[in-house]
Write a protein that holds these residues in place. Sequence first.
Motif, short mmCIF file in Angstrom:
data_model
loop_
_atom_site.label_atom_id
_atom_site.label_comp_id
_atom_site.label_asym_id
_atom_site.label_seq_id
_atom_site.Cartn_x
_atom_site.Cartn_y
_atom_site.Cartn_z
N ALA A 329 0.81 -1.21 0.00
CA ALA A 329 0.00 0.00 0.00
C ALA A 329 0.85 1.27 0.00
O ALA A 329 0.38 2.33 -0.42
CB ALA A 329 -0.94 0.00 1.20
N GLY A 330 2.08 1.17 0.52
CA GLY A 330 3.01 2.27 0.34
C GLY A 330 3.27 3.15 1.54
O GLY A 330 4.20 3.96 1.51
N ASN A 331 2.50 3.04 2.63
CA ASN A 331 2.74 3.91 3.78
C ASN A 331 3.43 3.19 4.92
O ASN A 331 3.44 3.64 6.04
CB ASN A 331 1.42 4.52 4.28
CG ASN A 331 1.67 5.71 5.20
OD1 ASN A 331 2.57 6.52 4.94
ND2 ASN A 331 0.90 5.80 6.27
N THR A 332 4.00 2.02 4.62
CA THR A 332 4.72 1.24 5.62
C THR A 332 6.12 0.97 5.10
O THR A 332 6.29 0.55 3.95
CB THR A 332 4.01 -0.10 5.89
OG1 THR A 332 2.68 0.15 6.31
CG2 THR A 332 4.74 -0.89 6.96
N PHE A 333 7.12 1.22 5.94
CA PHE A 333 8.51 1.02 5.52
C PHE A 333 8.94 -0.43 5.61
O PHE A 333 9.62 -0.95 4.72
CB PHE A 333 9.44 1.89 6.37
CG PHE A 333 10.89 1.53 6.22
CD1 PHE A 333 11.56 1.77 5.02
CD2 PHE A 333 11.59 0.94 7.27
CE1 PHE A 333 12.90 1.43 4.87
CE2 PHE A 333 12.93 0.60 7.13
CZ PHE A 333 13.58 0.83 5.94
N SER A 334 8.55 -1.13 6.70
CA SER A 334 9.10 -2.47 6.91
C SER A 334 8.14 -3.35 7.68
O SER A 334 7.17 -2.89 8.28
CB SER A 334 10.42 -2.38 7.68
OG SER A 334 10.19 -1.95 9.02
N SER A 335 8.44 -4.65 7.64
CA SER A 335 7.69 -5.63 8.41
C SER A 335 8.65 -6.70 8.91
O SER A 335 9.61 -7.06 8.22
CB SER A 335 6.60 -6.28 7.54
OG SER A 335 5.92 -7.30 8.26
N THR A 336 8.41 -7.20 10.12
CA THR A 336 9.17 -8.35 10.61
C THR A 336 8.57 -9.61 10.02
O THR A 336 7.36 -9.75 9.91
CB THR A 336 9.10 -8.45 12.14
OG1 THR A 336 7.75 -8.60 12.55
CG2 THR A 336 9.68 -7.23 12.79
N GLN A 337 9.43 -10.56 9.63
CA GLN A 337 8.95 -11.79 9.04
C GLN A 337 9.85 -12.96 9.41
O GLN A 337 11.00 -12.77 9.81
CB GLN A 337 8.89 -11.67 7.51
CG GLN A 337 7.76 -10.82 7.00
CD GLN A 337 6.42 -11.31 7.49
OE1 GLN A 337 6.10 -12.48 7.35
NE2 GLN A 337 5.65 -10.42 8.07
N SER A 338 9.30 -14.15 9.29
CA SER A 338 10.11 -15.36 9.28
C SER A 338 10.61 -15.50 7.86
O SER A 338 9.85 -15.83 6.95
CB SER A 338 9.28 -16.57 9.69
OG SER A 338 8.77 -16.39 11.00
N ILE A 339 11.87 -15.23 7.66
CA ILE A 339 12.41 -15.14 6.31
C ILE A 339 12.72 -16.53 5.77
O ILE A 339 13.37 -17.34 6.42
CB ILE A 339 13.69 -14.29 6.28
CG1 ILE A 339 13.42 -12.90 6.89
CG2 ILE A 339 14.21 -14.16 4.87
CD1 ILE A 339 12.36 -12.10 6.16
N LYS A 340 12.22 -16.78 4.57
CA LYS A 340 12.52 -18.02 3.87
C LYS A 340 12.60 -17.69 2.38
O LYS A 340 12.05 -16.68 1.93
CB LYS A 340 11.45 -19.08 4.13
CG LYS A 340 10.04 -18.63 3.82
CD LYS A 340 9.01 -19.62 4.33
CE LYS A 340 7.60 -19.13 4.08
NZ LYS A 340 6.59 -20.01 4.69
N VAL A 356 15.92 -7.36 2.15
CA VAL A 356 15.75 -8.20 3.34
C VAL A 356 16.98 -8.05 4.21
O VAL A 356 18.12 -8.07 3.71
CB VAL A 356 15.56 -9.68 2.95
CG1 VAL A 356 15.65 -10.58 4.18
CG2 VAL A 356 14.22 -9.88 2.25
N MET A 357 16.77 -7.87 5.50
CA MET A 357 17.86 -7.83 6.46
C MET A 357 17.62 -8.93 7.51
O MET A 357 16.60 -8.92 8.20
CB MET A 357 17.95 -6.46 7.13
CG MET A 357 19.01 -6.37 8.22
SD MET A 357 19.22 -4.66 8.84
CE MET A 357 20.32 -4.00 7.59
N HIS A 358 18.54 -9.87 7.61
CA HIS A 358 18.44 -10.94 8.59
C HIS A 358 18.97 -10.41 9.93
O HIS A 358 20.04 -9.80 9.98
CB HIS A 358 19.26 -12.15 8.15
CG HIS A 358 18.79 -12.73 6.84
ND1 HIS A 358 17.88 -13.73 6.77
CD2 HIS A 358 19.11 -12.41 5.55
CE1 HIS A 358 17.64 -14.03 5.50
NE2 HIS A 358 18.38 -13.23 4.74
#
Length: 571
Positions: A329-340, A356-358
């Motif tokens: 949507a564009g108004n969010t810079f980042s999100s935490t995720q379980s990266i795979k 992506v930053m681990h």
Amino acid sequence: MKRAVALLLTAVMSVSVLAGCGSGGSDSSSGAASAADTAQSGSAGEEAAASEDSSSEITTTAYGEYTAENPYQLRFAYVEYYDEDEQARKDVAAAMNEILIPQYHIEVELYPLTWNFGQEESLMISGGDKLDVMTVGGEFAQGQMNMNGLINLRPYLDSAAGQPIKDVLGEKEAYLMSIGDFTYGIPSMAALCEYAFRRGFIMRADICDELGISEKYNLQLNDDGYYGVYYSLDTMEEILRQVHETYPEMIPLYFDKNNEARLTWFDSLNDDFGVLDVAADPDSTTVVNKFETQTYHDFAERMARWYDEGLIYGDSVNMEDGWGNLLAAGNTFSSTQSIKGGCLLDIPSSQYDYYVMHVGVPEANISSSTINFMNAGICSNSDDPDMAWNFIVALYTNPALMETWQYGIKDVHYQILDDGSAYFVDGEDAASYTYHQNSTWQMGDYTTIPVWNNAAGDISYWEKRITLGTWTRYSPAYGFNFDSTEYQTQITALNNVLASYKSALEHGAIGGVDKLDSTLKSLNDALYAAGLQDVIDAKQAQLDAWIEANGGPAQTPQENLDKLAGCTLGE
């Protein structure tokens, strides 16, 4: 627009424990033994491995005889991840039966369930409804066992009938979903490959480039692979502050209700009540109160600080929208995720690129609890568990069957692109398809079928997910599952207590960092009053017995440890 149902299991009713049912479920040992011991060519295991031109004319089990003219009528219940057209679903079932009837003497009925599948299955079990193969959610397995609703799969795995599953998943992995000697489900290959969770952040590339973040940390555009470099949460905190100062109206960080699992690491031993604090000591086998650990305190303190500084979306506790939608949507810079590998493909069509930053720790972590999401199981209502087992084996060993269930009929519901990946047929897309199950994480072996392209041009993400396993540390309790049969009263009370605190603590919304210690004390006092110590003691006793029976704690493969030793903390 058709869309995937959110991965959160919302408002799913816990499965009741029926009084007097004991601690196990039906073992079907006689049926499984007959499947293993019958010398006929149509016995279980042999039939599951039958070739396409099998000469077997009759499949004989302890329950009946079946032929291509008189196949076993099998009901297959699973979570329908995408809304399907009813006629298309029937057409897909017919296509699956073109494989199943001549080879396995099985005619399948596809029986889709919603994300309330645990409740729906339990109602079918208690009502005596026809049900053979079913998705067994780890959250519901204990209750369904206590209802005598599940067949023990261990006799199948212990016999020749189980060898095809062990060949696919591995000897130990095939038995992972066991409580004591009762194996209630078979994990999917996807779970084994993907549910080694690595913590990380997904960030908008344009802002990272503008602020020099991508150059400073040598981030790779649209690359969600892992190559041994990780960063501290302090580094991520600096980035969030920089973005917040530059774009005060933008949401620096959004996460959903699973945030805690993505920023720290415990082996929950099936629930939050008595855990292994493997973040503090990866070799620990001591069961502790999660909410008294320094690990949890540090995490909750950071969340409270980020919330107070405006780094977290203020109403994230109540947000139901997916992280991908917010980023797109564009108004969010980042999100935490379980990266795979391939996780960037989960972001809906977007005008943005991403980095992506681990963060946090060098390794991904895996336990029985992380894998125990969905499994293939057999309902005790089945008229022929042997034939149900044959169907499960087919999903893990017959790529054509798995591909048809997942994608539909080739050139009708999907096509194979020039690069070998699968995609919608011309004229259809994610908003206009008629059949698109695409939920390989439920059961089966996804490594044998084409990768779904997602129109992203990257068909390597399954390979990336498999490779992730070599960067993984195993919990010492990998393979252990807690038998909570005798502690359902305490666990119900504990869940009620935790529900009043968890979201606020894990989203930082506790009214200020200075209130953290008092909030945690109130939580812990209430947990102990609800019977937490009883559950901790029971888990410790069961875990100790499991360790002794298995010759020691589970070990991380040496090749993994050698690889992890080369990881570096980025600056």
